[in-house]
Design a protein around this motif. Structure first.
Motif, short mmCIF file in Angstrom:
data_model
loop_
_atom_site.label_atom_id
_atom_site.label_comp_id
_atom_site.label_asym_id
_atom_site.label_seq_id
_atom_site.Cartn_x
_atom_site.Cartn_y
_atom_site.Cartn_z
N LEU A 57 73.65 -8.07 -26.19
CA LEU A 57 73.41 -6.79 -26.88
C LEU A 57 71.92 -6.55 -27.11
N ALA A 58 71.24 -7.64 -27.55
CA ALA A 58 69.80 -7.51 -27.85
C ALA A 58 69.03 -7.10 -26.59
N VAL A 59 69.40 -7.72 -25.42
CA VAL A 59 68.70 -7.42 -24.17
C VAL A 59 69.02 -5.99 -23.73
N SER A 60 70.31 -5.59 -23.86
CA SER A 60 70.68 -4.23 -23.45
C SER A 60 69.90 -3.20 -24.26
N GLY A 61 69.75 -3.47 -25.57
CA GLY A 61 69.05 -2.52 -26.44
C GLY A 61 67.61 -2.32 -26.02
N ALA A 62 66.97 -3.40 -25.58
CA ALA A 62 65.54 -3.33 -25.28
C ALA A 62 65.27 -3.13 -23.79
N ARG A 63 66.31 -2.93 -22.98
CA ARG A 63 66.21 -2.94 -21.53
C ARG A 63 65.18 -1.95 -20.98
N ARG A 64 65.25 -0.70 -21.46
CA ARG A 64 64.36 0.33 -20.91
C ARG A 64 62.88 -0.08 -21.08
N GLY A 65 62.51 -0.50 -22.29
CA GLY A 65 61.11 -0.89 -22.55
C GLY A 65 60.72 -2.11 -21.73
N LEU A 66 61.64 -3.03 -21.60
CA LEU A 66 61.36 -4.26 -20.85
C LEU A 66 61.07 -3.92 -19.38
N VAL A 67 61.94 -3.12 -18.77
CA VAL A 67 61.77 -2.76 -17.35
C VAL A 67 60.41 -2.07 -17.14
N ALA A 68 60.08 -1.17 -18.09
CA ALA A 68 58.83 -0.39 -17.95
C ALA A 68 57.59 -1.29 -18.03
N GLU A 106 52.30 -5.52 -24.18
CA GLU A 106 53.44 -4.71 -24.59
C GLU A 106 54.73 -5.54 -24.50
N LEU A 107 54.76 -6.31 -23.41
CA LEU A 107 55.96 -7.14 -23.21
C LEU A 107 56.14 -8.13 -24.38
N ALA A 108 55.03 -8.74 -24.81
CA ALA A 108 55.08 -9.71 -25.91
C ALA A 108 55.56 -9.02 -27.18
N THR A 109 55.12 -7.78 -27.39
CA THR A 109 55.54 -7.05 -28.58
C THR A 109 57.05 -6.80 -28.54
N LEU A 110 57.50 -6.40 -27.36
CA LEU A 110 58.94 -6.16 -27.23
C LEU A 110 59.75 -7.45 -27.51
N LEU A 111 59.24 -8.57 -27.00
CA LEU A 111 59.94 -9.86 -27.23
C LEU A 111 59.98 -10.18 -28.73
N SER A 112 58.84 -9.91 -29.42
CA SER A 112 58.80 -10.18 -30.87
C SER A 112 59.82 -9.31 -31.60
N ASP A 113 59.98 -8.03 -31.12
CA ASP A 113 60.97 -7.16 -31.77
C ASP A 113 62.38 -7.75 -31.63
N ILE A 114 62.64 -8.24 -30.41
CA ILE A 114 63.98 -8.82 -30.20
C ILE A 114 64.18 -10.02 -31.14
N ALA A 115 63.12 -10.80 -31.28
CA ALA A 115 63.22 -12.03 -32.09
C ALA A 115 63.30 -11.77 -33.58
N HIS A 116 63.26 -10.48 -33.96
CA HIS A 116 63.39 -10.19 -35.39
C HIS A 116 64.79 -10.48 -35.93
#
Ligand code: F6P
Length: 750
Positions: A44-55, A64-74
């Motif tokens: 679920l966490a990966v699906s939620g962030a998928r668009r930003g990750l792909v971009a 940006e990628l590191a920031t997205l990973l930190s958001d997931i790790a919240h």
């Protein structure tokens, strides 16, 4: 109380075991659930962030990628996240990503075949043990349309799963523990209450006499059992001597005074017609009769036997019945008539030419003939029918005697399944090797096992019998109960050494020892100071009469001083005279006696007096009292009651018994001079020792033997068997009735 504690311990232990097993299962299941939950959350966490990750999935956008990973790790349970490129190089990761995990190590699980198309990339979930604790790792492929970009690695902390599982286990243990204690307490209280209720109810019913009809049978049994147990206790405590009165009381108490039916070939009173036409009554020379007759006087009942006397028919009624003893009439004698062919085949043939030599080690070859066996079977049937005609209940007490009736117990059992059949075997029982030569060995054993109790004189005989059953039949031996179990029925096999009435009937009004001796001396023309040796037997090859004569011969050879002074008197009752071996024995004994008299006789002096005739018990009693020494030299004998009769006749506590080691009596009378009758030197030494024994030593020995015979008298012998029988009857009745009640209660019987 102790039982309750044991029950509680067992219950707690059982429930504890159950709890432990349960908690192990619960632990495993909870963990599995949590792992599935964690994998789902990672997706679920990966699906939620998928668009930003792909971009941002390339080296230029690592910030940006590191920031997205930190958001997931919240998410509170996600410990760390990493982004791995399609070639398994690291693009970005959060700070806490464990150093032990690398993109390369996980890439092989996500894309097992590097050549495979994007659709073959797969999510990989696993639990990994790291130095810092257990973690859950999910490696999830990231695709852009059909093009694989790489994969994300999410690490979940699993320590919370352990914590939760432990907590659940603890609760479970507590709950089960409480349940175990509560269940034990409730069970114990319920059991105590219902026991108290049951006993109060039983007490109430017993007190009120039990008015409810459905309780009547069980109440009768309980009353009977309680009464019997109390009576048995009393009898044990009473101790002391067994008397006819005590035997009668035992019968009344234990067996409600039920009539006893005795089945024995030999009758206690034989009516004979003499040549002058006069009828006389005779007591046969038989250990069986000597022992059993006083028992029947005490118990009353019916004695069924072969009517063998020449005047027997005319003294009985048309059914062959008469009341005996003459003048006292305390029981019924029922005579059964046999044809000459039956008597020949059953009595002379199978019983006395087959079984008798088979059971005795006396070097006479047994003869087994089919015609004899047929007569033996038919006569056993005839007597079993006579037993059934004499009883007045369906569960009588029948005492079957001796080797003439090995088949009768089984035949009686077929006709009266509830009968208590006590069989007593008056002669020795052979080893299985020896018994095996009988062509009808199985039939004989089966027949005997129809008995409820099977008695022998000695434990050795019992052991031999059990050995035969084990060898020739399909039956189980119950070592604890001393029983043989076959077809669901058991037969107790026990030693009951037979004995005599005490005091001897013939003692009343008997002459003194001096008078008896003077009488015998006068009758036989002996010197007034003669030393008298005595033998009393049926003329039977098992009795060792020939060996006895030879021992007397040896005595006179070795001790010349006894010549002219010592006389051996042999009372020999003719027996089974139509059998060849008995005829030969008769001749041999006569021959040896004549030889000794010729060798050592002088003038009127004859060292051996052979009185070949039937002697009535008072005469025999007189000879016992007159003798200085009595020599019982059986080559093999179940008990030998002559030895005990001699002892019982000597209330002067004088006289010496020389006794063969091959008699059952030798086990009970060790104060006799015990000899091997085949060893003529030993036997003659014992005879001379007896003749020279001081009055004091004679008294000591005789006193001990008299005490033994007095205490272990025939009333005790019968009493022990009847008490054992009554125990069996109560047990059978109770189990039978209880089964009936249970069947009715279960609706299996109306
Ligand atoms: O000892 C065996 C036995 O049958 C006894 O029972 C009895 O005392 C004796 O032999 C007498 O034998 P019979 O009945 O053959 O005369």
């Amino acid at each position: 109380m102790r039982r309750a504690v044991r029950f509680v311990i067992a219950l707690v232990f059982g429930l504890g075991l159950l709890t432990w097993a349960g908690s192990v299962i619960v632990h495993g299941t909870t963990r599995e659930w949590f792992e599935k939950d964690v994998s789902l959350r990672a997706q679920l966490a990966v699906s939620g962030a998928r668009r930003g990750l792909v971009a941002n999935w390339d080296q230029q956008h690592v910030v940006e990628l590191a920031t997205l990973l930190s958001d997931i790790a919240h998410d509170e349970r996600i410990m760390a996240v990493a982004a791995c490129a399609a070639d398994s190089s690291l693009l970005a990761r959060t700070r806490d990503f464990p150093a032990e995990l690398s993109c390369a190590s996980m890439g092989i699980h996500v894309r097992p075949d590097p050549e495979a198309p994007a659709a073959a990339w797969q999510t990989w979930n696993s639990v990994v043990e790291l130095p810092g604790g257990t973690v859950h790792v999910s490696a999830i492929p990231l695709l852009e349309t059909e093009r694989p970009l790489g994969y994300l690695v999410l690490v979940h902390d699993l320590s919370f799963v352990e914590r939760r599982a432990e907590q659940t286990q603890r609760y479970l243990l507590l709950a089960f523990g409480f349940l175990a204690l509560a269940a034990s307490a409730i069970t114990v209280v319920a059991a105590r209450l219902s026991w108290r209720g049951w006993s109060n109810e039983l007490r109430r019913i017993l007190r009120s006499g039990g008015h409810r009809p459905e309780f009547q049978p069980i109440l009768r049994d309980v009353h009977e059992l309680v009464g019997r147990i109390a009576a048995e206790g009393d009898a044990e405590r009473e101790g002391g001597m067994w008397t006819p009165q005590r035997l009668k009381q035992t019968l009344n108490r234990h067996l409600h005074g039920e009539r006893v039916v005795v089945l024995a070939n030999r009758e206690p009173y034989v009516h004979q017609r003499a040549e002058d036409g006069r009828t006389s009554v005779m007591h046969p020379a038989s250990g069986l009769v000597t022992a059993l007759e006083p028992v029947m006087r005490a118990c009353s009942g019916t004695w069924i036997a072969h009517g063998s006397g020449s005047a027997d028919r005319e003294m009985a009624d048309r059914d062959g019945r008469l009341r005996v003893p003459p003048g006292e009439e305390s029981y019924v004698l029922r005579r059964v008539w046999l044809t000459p062919e039956e008597e020949q085949g059953y009595y002379y043939g199978f019983s006395n030419e087959g079984l008798w030599p088979l059971c005795h080690i006396a070097h006479v070859r047994p003869s087994f003939r089919s015609e004899d066996w047929k007569h033996y079977q038919a006569v056993n049937e005839k007597f079993a029918d006579a037993v059934c005609a004499e009883v007045d209940t369906d569960d009588p007490i029948v005492l079957v005697q001796d080797y003439h009736f090995a088949l009768a117990p089984g035949l009686i059992r077929q006709r009266l399944p509830r009968a208590t059949v006590i069989m007593f075997w008056h002669i020795p029982w052979p080893s299985s090797q020896r018994f095996g030569i009988c062509p009808w060995r199985e039939e004989l054993l089966e027949g005997m096992l129809g008995s409820s109790i099977l008695g022998f004189h000695t434990q050795a005989d019992c052991n031999n019998f059990v050995g035969c059953v084990e060898r020739f039949l399909e039956a189980r031996t119950d070592q604890e109960q001393h029983a043989i179990v076959q077809h669901g029925r058991s037969t107790l096999v026990r030693p009951y050494p037979i004995s005599l009435e005490w005091p001897a009937r013939w003692q009343q009004g008997a002459l003194t020892v001096e008078e008896c001796r003077a009488g015998v001396v006068g009758e036989l023309g002996l010197a007034p100071d003669a030393l008298i040796g005595l033998g009393v037997d049926r003329l039977d090859y098992t009795k060792g009469i020939e060996e006895r004569m030879l021992a007397v011969e040896r005595l006179l050879e070795r001790f010349p001083a006894l010549r002219g002074r010592f006389t051996f008197v042999q009372l020999a009752a003719p027996s089974r005279t139509i059998i060849e071996q008995y005829r030969q024995l008769n001749e041999r004994v006569e021959f040896v006696a004549a030889r000794i008299n010729e060798r050592f006789g002088k003038g009127a002096y004859r060292p051996v007096v052979l009185l070949r005739a039937h002697h009535e018990p008072p005469t025999v009693f007189r000879y016992y009292r007159a003798a200085h020494v009595c020599y019982v030299s059986s080559l093999h004998d179940g008990m030998n009651l002559v030895a005990k009769e001699f002892v019982s006749a000597r209330e002067d506590e004088q006289g010496v018994l020389v006794l063969s080691q091959f008699t059952g009596a030798a086990r009970e009378l060790p104060e006799a001079l015990i000899v091997n009758p085949y060893d003529l030197d030993e036997a003659s030494s014992a005879l001379v020792a007896a003749l020279n024994m001081s009055a004091e030593e004679q008294r000591d020995r005789m006193r001990a033997m008299r005490a033994m015979v007095a205490e272990f008298n025939v009333y005790r012998w019968a009493g022990r068997m009847l008490v054992d029988a009554s125990r069996l009857r109560s047990r059978d009745r109770l189990t039978g009735r209880l089964t009936d009640h249970l069947m009715v209660a279960a609706g299996l019987r109306p």
